[in-house]
Write a protein that holds these residues in place. Sequence first.
Motif, PDB file in Angstrom:
ATOM      1  N   ASN A 193     -22.394  -8.970 -11.757  1.00  0.00           N
ATOM      2  CA  ASN A 193     -22.238  -9.996 -12.789  1.00  0.00           C
ATOM      3  C   ASN A 193     -22.740  -9.517 -14.146  1.00  0.00           C
ATOM      4  O   ASN A 193     -22.157  -9.842 -15.178  1.00  0.00           O
ATOM      5  CB  ASN A 193     -22.969 -11.276 -12.385  1.00  0.00           C
ATOM      6  N   ALA A 194     -23.817  -8.739 -14.142  1.00  0.00           N
ATOM      7  CA  ALA A 194     -24.398  -8.282 -15.406  1.00  0.00           C
ATOM      8  C   ALA A 194     -23.609  -7.138 -16.033  1.00  0.00           C
ATOM      9  O   ALA A 194     -23.480  -7.080 -17.265  1.00  0.00           O
ATOM     10  CB  ALA A 194     -25.850  -7.857 -15.174  1.00  0.00           C
ATOM     11  N   PHE A 195     -23.077  -6.234 -15.222  1.00  0.00           N
ATOM     12  CA  PHE A 195     -22.492  -5.006 -15.769  1.00  0.00           C
ATOM     13  C   PHE A 195     -20.962  -5.000 -15.832  1.00  0.00           C
ATOM     14  O   PHE A 195     -20.387  -4.214 -16.572  1.00  0.00           O
ATOM     15  CB  PHE A 195     -22.966  -3.787 -14.979  1.00  0.00           C
ATOM     16  N   SER A 196     -20.291  -5.841 -15.067  1.00  0.00           N
ATOM     17  CA  SER A 196     -18.822  -5.812 -15.089  1.00  0.00           C
ATOM     18  C   SER A 196     -18.236  -6.174 -16.458  1.00  0.00           C
ATOM     19  O   SER A 196     -17.177  -5.638 -16.806  1.00  0.00           O
ATOM     20  CB  SER A 196     -18.239  -6.680 -13.986  1.00  0.00           C
ATOM     21  N   PRO A 197     -18.856  -7.041 -17.275  1.00  0.00           N
ATOM     22  CA  PRO A 197     -18.292  -7.280 -18.617  1.00  0.00           C
ATOM     23  C   PRO A 197     -18.324  -6.044 -19.526  1.00  0.00           C
ATOM     24  O   PRO A 197     -17.638  -6.019 -20.549  1.00  0.00           O
ATOM     25  CB  PRO A 197     -19.187  -8.384 -19.193  1.00  0.00           C
ATOM     26  N   LEU A 198     -19.068  -5.034 -19.158  1.00  0.00           N
ATOM     27  CA  LEU A 198     -19.157  -3.817 -19.971  1.00  0.00           C
ATOM     28  C   LEU A 198     -17.957  -2.892 -19.756  1.00  0.00           C
ATOM     29  O   LEU A 198     -17.846  -1.871 -20.433  1.00  0.00           O
ATOM     30  CB  LEU A 198     -20.449  -3.055 -19.651  1.00  0.00           C
ATOM     31  N   TYR A 199     -17.084  -3.238 -18.824  1.00  0.00           N
ATOM     32  CA  TYR A 199     -15.932  -2.401 -18.498  1.00  0.00           C
ATOM     33  C   TYR A 199     -14.633  -3.124 -18.838  1.00  0.00           C
ATOM     34  O   TYR A 199     -14.520  -4.328 -18.664  1.00  0.00           O
ATOM     35  CB  TYR A 199     -15.926  -2.040 -17.009  1.00  0.00           C
ATOM     36  N   CYS A 200     -13.660  -2.367 -19.283  1.00  0.00           N
ATOM     37  CA  CYS A 200     -12.322  -2.885 -19.562  1.00  0.00           C
ATOM     38  C   CYS A 200     -11.417  -2.509 -18.390  1.00  0.00           C
ATOM     39  O   CYS A 200     -11.316  -1.334 -18.033  1.00  0.00           O
ATOM     40  CB  CYS A 200     -11.782  -2.293 -20.860  1.00  0.00           C
ATOM     41  N   ARG A 201     -10.761  -3.487 -17.795  1.00  0.00           N
ATOM     42  CA  ARG A 201      -9.921  -3.231 -16.630  1.00  0.00           C
ATOM     43  C   ARG A 201      -8.506  -2.823 -16.996  1.00  0.00           C
ATOM     44  O   ARG A 201      -7.748  -2.390 -16.144  1.00  0.00           O
ATOM     45  CB  ARG A 201      -9.872  -4.466 -15.748  1.00  0.00           C
ATOM     46  N   THR A 202      -8.122  -2.992 -18.245  1.00  0.00           N
ATOM     47  CA  THR A 202      -6.716  -2.783 -18.598  1.00  0.00           C
ATOM     48  C   THR A 202      -6.401  -1.398 -19.137  1.00  0.00           C
ATOM     49  O   THR A 202      -5.241  -1.032 -19.224  1.00  0.00           O
ATOM     50  CB  THR A 202      -6.270  -3.827 -19.637  1.00  0.00           C
ATOM     51  N   ASN A 203      -7.396  -0.634 -19.547  1.00  0.00           N
ATOM     52  CA  ASN A 203      -7.080   0.705 -20.047  1.00  0.00           C
ATOM     53  C   ASN A 203      -8.153   1.705 -19.637  1.00  0.00           C
ATOM     54  O   ASN A 203      -9.251   1.345 -19.254  1.00  0.00           O
ATOM     55  CB  ASN A 203      -6.904   0.703 -21.565  1.00  0.00           C
ATOM     56  N   GLY A 204      -7.790   2.949 -19.727  1.00  0.00           N
ATOM     57  CA  GLY A 204      -8.729   4.016 -19.392  1.00  0.00           C
ATOM     58  C   GLY A 204      -8.807   4.281 -17.900  1.00  0.00           C
ATOM     59  O   GLY A 204      -8.177   3.628 -17.078  1.00  0.00           O
TER      60      GLY A 204
END
Length: 171
Positions: A62-73
Motif C-alpha cells: 500500500n505504501a510503495f505501489s503508488p511510486l510505480y507507474c503500471r502503464t510504461n517502462g
Amino acid sequence: MEQREKRKITYTLFRTLPTLPIFMLKRTSKQLSLFSSLEDMLSHEHPLFQLSYKINWERFENAFSPLYCRTNGRPAHPIRLTCGLLILKHLRNVSDEMVVSQWSENAYYQYFCGGLEFMPKQPCDASELVHFRNRIGEEGMELILAESIRVNTDHDNEDHFDTAFIDSPVR
C-alpha cells in the motif's frame, strides 16, 4: 521358425497383454520433488518461515505501489521481494551483493520474499536495491524498520524493556 513368424508371434503376444498402470509416476501428497512448492518442502519451524507470516506485507504494498507507474517502462520487481531482500540484508548484516547472491542458494530466503518455487538464479541485480531505497526514500526505510520492530515486540514480555542485554567475553 522363421524370423518373420517370430516377430508376428511377439507382436501378437504384446498386443494381448493387459495394460498395467505405471505406479512409479503416481504422485502422493507426501512425495516431494524439485518442482514442489517451497511451502511443502520447507520446515514450518524455521525462523524465516515463521517470520514471513508475522510481517504485514500488505502495508509495504500500500505504501510503495503508488511510486510505480503500471502503464510504461519495464515492470518492477515485486515489492515483497525488494522489501524482503532489504530486511534479510539487515537481519544477516550483509551487503546488497551478498544478500542477492545468497537468495539464489537459500530456499528460506526465497519463501520469505514471497517465492512459491525454488529459483536457482539471482532475483535481481544488487544495484536494484539501491534504486529501490532511493525510490522509497527515508520515510520508506523507516516504514520497513518500524514493521520489523513491531514484529519483534509483538510477543515480547513487557518486563524486560528496562533491561540491557550485553554480550561480552568472560575474562
